[in-house]
Scaffold this motif. Sequence first.
Motif, PDB file in Angstrom:
ATOM      1  N   LEU A 186       0.860  -1.182   0.000  1.00 46.63           N
ATOM      2  CA  LEU A 186       0.000   0.000   0.000  1.00 46.63           C
ATOM      3  C   LEU A 186       0.892   1.225   0.000  1.00 46.63           C
ATOM      4  CD1 LEU A 186      -3.089   0.418   0.070  1.00 46.63           C
ATOM      5  CD2 LEU A 186      -2.896   0.808   2.513  1.00 46.63           C
ATOM      6  N   ASN A 187       1.043   1.817  -1.173  1.00 45.41           N
ATOM      7  CA  ASN A 187       1.994   2.912  -1.287  1.00 45.41           C
ATOM      8  C   ASN A 187       1.487   3.938  -2.288  1.00 45.41           C
ATOM      9  OD1 ASN A 187       4.304   4.245  -0.568  1.00 45.41           O
ATOM     10  ND2 ASN A 187       5.720   2.685  -1.344  1.00 45.41           N
ATOM     11  N   GLY A 188       1.960   5.174  -2.130  1.00 48.43           N
ATOM     12  CA  GLY A 188       1.605   6.221  -3.079  1.00 48.43           C
ATOM     13  C   GLY A 188       0.126   6.570  -3.042  1.00 48.43           C
ATOM     14  N   LEU A 189      -0.450   6.735  -4.229  1.00 48.14           N
ATOM     15  CA  LEU A 189      -1.867   7.065  -4.351  1.00 48.14           C
ATOM     16  C   LEU A 189      -2.711   5.849  -3.983  1.00 48.14           C
ATOM     17  CD1 LEU A 189      -3.910   9.267  -5.335  1.00 48.14           C
ATOM     18  CD2 LEU A 189      -3.796   8.154  -7.589  1.00 48.14           C
ATOM     19  N   ILE A 190      -3.542   5.989  -2.944  1.00 49.99           N
ATOM     20  CA  ILE A 190      -4.335   4.841  -2.500  1.00 49.99           C
ATOM     21  C   ILE A 190      -5.820   5.009  -2.781  1.00 49.99           C
ATOM     22  CG2 ILE A 190      -2.669   4.237  -0.700  1.00 49.99           C
ATOM     23  CD1 ILE A 190      -4.545   5.515   1.349  1.00 49.99           C
ATOM     24  N   TYR A 191      -6.234   6.235  -3.138  1.00 50.82           N
ATOM     25  CA  TYR A 191      -7.640   6.430  -3.483  1.00 50.82           C
ATOM     26  C   TYR A 191      -7.765   7.608  -4.447  1.00 50.82           C
ATOM     27  CZ  TYR A 191     -12.610   7.330  -3.261  1.00 50.82           C
ATOM     28  OH  TYR A 191     -13.920   7.527  -3.612  1.00 50.82           O
ATOM     29  N   GLU A 192      -8.680   7.457  -5.416  1.00 51.72           N
ATOM     30  CA  GLU A 192      -8.871   8.519  -6.391  1.00 51.72           C
ATOM     31  C   GLU A 192     -10.335   8.559  -6.829  1.00 51.72           C
ATOM     32  OE1 GLU A 192      -6.765  10.176 -10.501  1.00 51.72           O
ATOM     33  OE2 GLU A 192      -6.421   8.111  -9.848  1.00 51.72           O
ATOM     34  N   ASP A 193     -10.930   9.774  -6.791  1.00 52.53           N
ATOM     35  CA  ASP A 193     -12.297   9.996  -7.271  1.00 52.53           C
ATOM     36  C   ASP A 193     -12.260  11.190  -8.217  1.00 52.53           C
ATOM     37  OD1 ASP A 193     -14.968  10.328  -7.732  1.00 52.53           O
ATOM     38  OD2 ASP A 193     -15.423  11.161  -5.751  1.00 52.53           O
ATOM     39  N   ASN A 194     -12.394  10.922  -9.504  1.00 49.07           N
ATOM     40  CA  ASN A 194     -12.285  11.971 -10.516  1.00 49.07           C
ATOM     41  C   ASN A 194     -13.637  12.530 -10.955  1.00 49.07           C
ATOM     42  OD1 ASN A 194      -9.439  11.891 -10.709  1.00 49.07           O
ATOM     43  ND2 ASN A 194      -9.572  10.018 -11.947  1.00 49.07           N
ATOM     44  N   LYS A 195     -14.726  12.017 -10.401  1.00 41.62           N
ATOM     45  CA  LYS A 195     -16.063  12.482 -10.804  1.00 41.62           C
ATOM     46  C   LYS A 195     -16.554  13.542  -9.829  1.00 41.62           C
ATOM     47  CE  LYS A 195     -19.152   9.704 -12.243  1.00 41.62           C
ATOM     48  NZ  LYS A 195     -20.147   8.601 -12.314  1.00 41.62           N
ATOM     49  N   ILE A 196     -16.672  14.755 -10.324  1.00 37.21           N
ATOM     50  CA  ILE A 196     -17.131  15.849  -9.474  1.00 37.21           C
ATOM     51  C   ILE A 196     -18.632  16.092  -9.619  1.00 37.21           C
ATOM     52  CG2 ILE A 196     -16.857  17.770 -11.116  1.00 37.21           C
ATOM     53  CD1 ILE A 196     -15.503  19.314  -8.759  1.00 37.21           C
ATOM     54  N   GLU A 197     -19.193  15.529 -10.705  1.00 37.19           N
ATOM     55  CA  GLU A 197     -20.596  15.815 -11.001  1.00 37.19           C
ATOM     56  C   GLU A 197     -21.558  15.183 -10.001  1.00 37.19           C
ATOM     57  OE1 GLU A 197     -18.074  16.368 -14.406  1.00 37.19           O
ATOM     58  OE2 GLU A 197     -18.482  14.569 -13.208  1.00 37.19           O
ATOM     59  N   ASP A 198     -21.205  14.036  -9.443  1.00 35.09           N
ATOM     60  CA  ASP A 198     -22.165  13.323  -8.598  1.00 35.09           C
ATOM     61  C   ASP A 198     -22.317  13.922  -7.207  1.00 35.09           C
ATOM     62  OD1 ASP A 198     -19.634  12.638  -7.870  1.00 35.09           O
ATOM     63  OD2 ASP A 198     -19.974  10.475  -7.756  1.00 35.09           O
ATOM     64  N   ASP A 199     -21.209  14.441  -6.648  1.00 35.11           N
ATOM     65  CA  ASP A 199     -21.314  14.953  -5.277  1.00 35.11           C
ATOM     66  C   ASP A 199     -20.554  16.251  -5.066  1.00 35.11           C
ATOM     67  OD1 ASP A 199     -18.759  14.053  -5.496  1.00 35.11           O
ATOM     68  OD2 ASP A 199     -18.928  12.456  -4.009  1.00 35.11           O
ATOM     69  N   ASN A 200     -20.133  16.876  -6.197  1.00 34.10           N
ATOM     70  CA  ASN A 200     -19.420  18.166  -6.150  1.00 34.10           C
ATOM     71  C   ASN A 200     -18.034  18.065  -5.508  1.00 34.10           C
ATOM     72  OD1 ASN A 200     -21.550  19.665  -7.352  1.00 34.10           O
ATOM     73  ND2 ASN A 200     -22.601  19.746  -5.378  1.00 34.10           N
ATOM     74  N   VAL A 201     -17.541  16.862  -5.363  1.00 32.79           N
ATOM     75  CA  VAL A 201     -16.223  16.682  -4.760  1.00 32.79           C
ATOM     76  C   VAL A 201     -15.367  15.783  -5.652  1.00 32.79           C
ATOM     77  CG1 VAL A 201     -14.917  15.804  -2.784  1.00 32.79           C
ATOM     78  CG2 VAL A 201     -17.074  16.977  -2.416  1.00 32.79           C
ATOM     79  N   GLU A 202     -14.154  16.226  -5.899  1.00 33.90           N
ATOM     80  CA  GLU A 202     -13.144  15.414  -6.581  1.00 33.90           C
ATOM     81  C   GLU A 202     -12.004  15.243  -5.572  1.00 33.90           C
ATOM     82  OE1 GLU A 202     -10.374  15.690 -10.608  1.00 33.90           O
ATOM     83  OE2 GLU A 202     -12.184  16.928 -10.442  1.00 33.90           O
ATOM     84  N   MET A 203     -11.523  13.996  -5.409  1.00 33.91           N
ATOM     85  CA  MET A 203     -10.604  13.752  -4.297  1.00 33.91           C
ATOM     86  C   MET A 203      -9.511  12.749  -4.679  1.00 33.91           C
ATOM     87  SD  MET A 203     -11.530  12.179  -0.534  1.00 33.91           S
ATOM     88  CE  MET A 203     -12.773  13.438  -0.268  1.00 33.91           C
ATOM     89  N   LYS A 204      -8.319  12.966  -4.129  1.00 36.51           N
ATOM     90  CA  LYS A 204      -7.218  12.021  -4.227  1.00 36.51           C
ATOM     91  C   LYS A 204      -6.588  11.894  -2.848  1.00 36.51           C
ATOM     92  CE  LYS A 204      -6.029  12.954  -9.068  1.00 36.51           C
ATOM     93  NZ  LYS A 204      -4.960  13.391 -10.016  1.00 36.51           N
ATOM     94  N   ILE A 205      -6.245  10.651  -2.482  1.00 34.00           N
ATOM     95  CA  ILE A 205      -5.625  10.399  -1.175  1.00 34.00           C
ATOM     96  C   ILE A 205      -4.327   9.628  -1.379  1.00 34.00           C
ATOM     97  CG2 ILE A 205      -5.910   9.316   1.092  1.00 34.00           C
ATOM     98  CD1 ILE A 205      -8.901   9.593   0.778  1.00 34.00           C
ATOM     99  N   TRP A 206      -3.258  10.147  -0.780  1.00 30.00           N
ATOM    100  CA  TRP A 206      -1.963   9.491  -0.836  1.00 30.00           C
ATOM    101  C   TRP A 206      -1.546   9.042   0.562  1.00 30.00           C
ATOM    102  CZ3 TRP A 206      -3.074  13.898  -3.559  1.00 30.00           C
ATOM    103  CH2 TRP A 206      -2.858  13.884  -4.943  1.00 30.00           C
ATOM    104  N   LYS A 207      -0.793   7.970   0.593  1.00 29.53           N
ATOM    105  CA  LYS A 207      -0.136   7.608   1.858  1.00 29.53           C
ATOM    106  C   LYS A 207       1.024   8.565   2.050  1.00 29.53           C
ATOM    107  CE  LYS A 207       2.822   4.194   2.555  1.00 29.53           C
ATOM    108  NZ  LYS A 207       3.446   2.866   2.691  1.00 29.53           N
TER     109      LYS A 207
END
Length: 464
Positions: free
Chosen positions: A66-87
Amino acid sequence: MKLLSIPTVSLFILLLSGCSTTSKIASLKPEPDNASPLTYDNAPSFINLPVSIKLKDIENKTNILLNGLIYEDNKIEDDNVEMKIWKQGPISITNENGKIKTVLPLKVWVKYRFGTTTMGIALYNSSEFSLNGIITLTSDATLSNWKLSTKTMLKSLDWKESPTMNIFGKTVPVTYLINPAISLFKSKIESKIDDAIEKSMDFKPTVLAALEKISTPFQMSEAYESWLQIVPTEIYSTNAILKKDTFLLEMGMKCTMKTVIGKKPESKFDAKKIVLKPVMKIPSQITANIAAVSTYEEASKIITKNFTGQEFGSGSKKVTVQKVALWQKQGKMVIALDVLGTVNGTIYLTGLPQYNEQTKEIFFDKIDYVLDTKNQLLRTANWLAQGLVLRKIQESCYYSITPNLEEGKQSMMKYLQHYSPMLGVFVDGKMNDIQFQKIQLTNQAIIAFIKVNGMVNVSVDGLK
C-alpha cells in the motif's frame, strides 16, 4: 608298452575323484513368489506446526503493498467533490485489545465545487486545497483459506490543520467539507486496508515451502545409508490469536514417516494434495509411526559383511561365505549363500524374520536348509548339514535395523535443535525410545514398523 584297460582307467579316475578335497553342489533355487508386491499400511504420524507472524512483518509488507496514491475519485458531477488520497508516511500496525490497529498518515487533495442553478443555467465555482491528516482503523482477524482475513473499520480521522474557505460570504472549515466525503468513501478505504493486510498475511506459500523442505528425504546414517522420508497429507489449524505483537496460529501436520535403506528416495511432496482443516486444539505429544524399509539387495550387502573373515566347519572341511542374497517365498525368507572351500556352490536356507528386543536386531529364526539343499549336502558334505554348523551360520544371519534407527535418532537430534531448513522456519523437538511393532515381507523389501513417541515442532516465524 602295455595299455590300461578301460575298467582300470575308470577305477583310476574314480580314485582321483575320491581324493579330491572339493565338492560341487548344485541345489535347485527356490524361486521367489510371483505374487504382486504387498501394499503396506503405514499408520499416520502427527507433527506440531505452530505459525507465528509478527505484526512488524505485516506492517512491513503492508507498507510495500500500500503505497503512493491509494484512493482517487475523478467524478465531481455526482457529489461536487473530486478527491485524491496518498499515503503520506509509513503505516504503523499494532495490537489494541486483541485487534489490529492501523494508523495511516495521509495527504488529501480536494477539489470542491459550489454554486447555483438559475433559470436552468449552472453557475459553479470551485476551489482546490490539500491538507494532511492521520486515519486510524481497527481490524478483526479470522482465518480463511490459508489467509488471515481482516474486517477493518475506520475509527477516527484527525487533521493536522483546519484551513478555511469562503463560500457565499461565509467562512467554512475545509475539514467540514471533507469529512462527509471521507465518510462516503470510508468503505473503500477500509477495503484497501483489508486487501493489503490479506495479501501481506498470505502464509500459505511460506508454510508450503517449509513443508517441501521438510519433505525432502534427509540422511540419518551414512554408514547404513538410511534416509528419513516425511510425506504430509493434511494440515490442521486452530483460530488465530493476536498475543502482544505476534499472531499465533497452532497448526498440526498429519503425515506418514518411513525410513528407507539404500539409495536416497525421491520426495513425494505434492502441494496440491495438502488439505487445511480447522480444529479446536492441536495435541502437544506426537507419535511418529515409521516404516523402516530395507530392500533385499541392501540387506544382503550388510549380511554379507557379517560373514567376512569367518570359516564354517572344522579341520580340513571348511567353507567361507562369499555372497548372500535374500528374497521371500510364501511368507518366509530365503537366504542364498555362495560358499567356497571344501564345498563350492550355492546353498539355500529359509527362516522367519524376528525381532530381538534385547539386541534390537532383526534376525532369522528357525533357519534350516531348503529340502533339496539338505539332500545334496547329506550326499556330498554331511558335515555341513550338521546342526552345529547351521547354528554358526545362523548367528551371522541378522540385519540390524533398529540400532540404525537409534543412530539415526542421534542424527535426527541435530534436526530437532532449532534446525532451520529455510529462512524463518525452525525445527525443534525431542525423541523418546523406539518401540518395535511388527515385520512384514514384500517382494522387494523387509518392512519393520516402528513407533517413536516424542515432540516435534516446525515453527514458521514471520513472513520472509
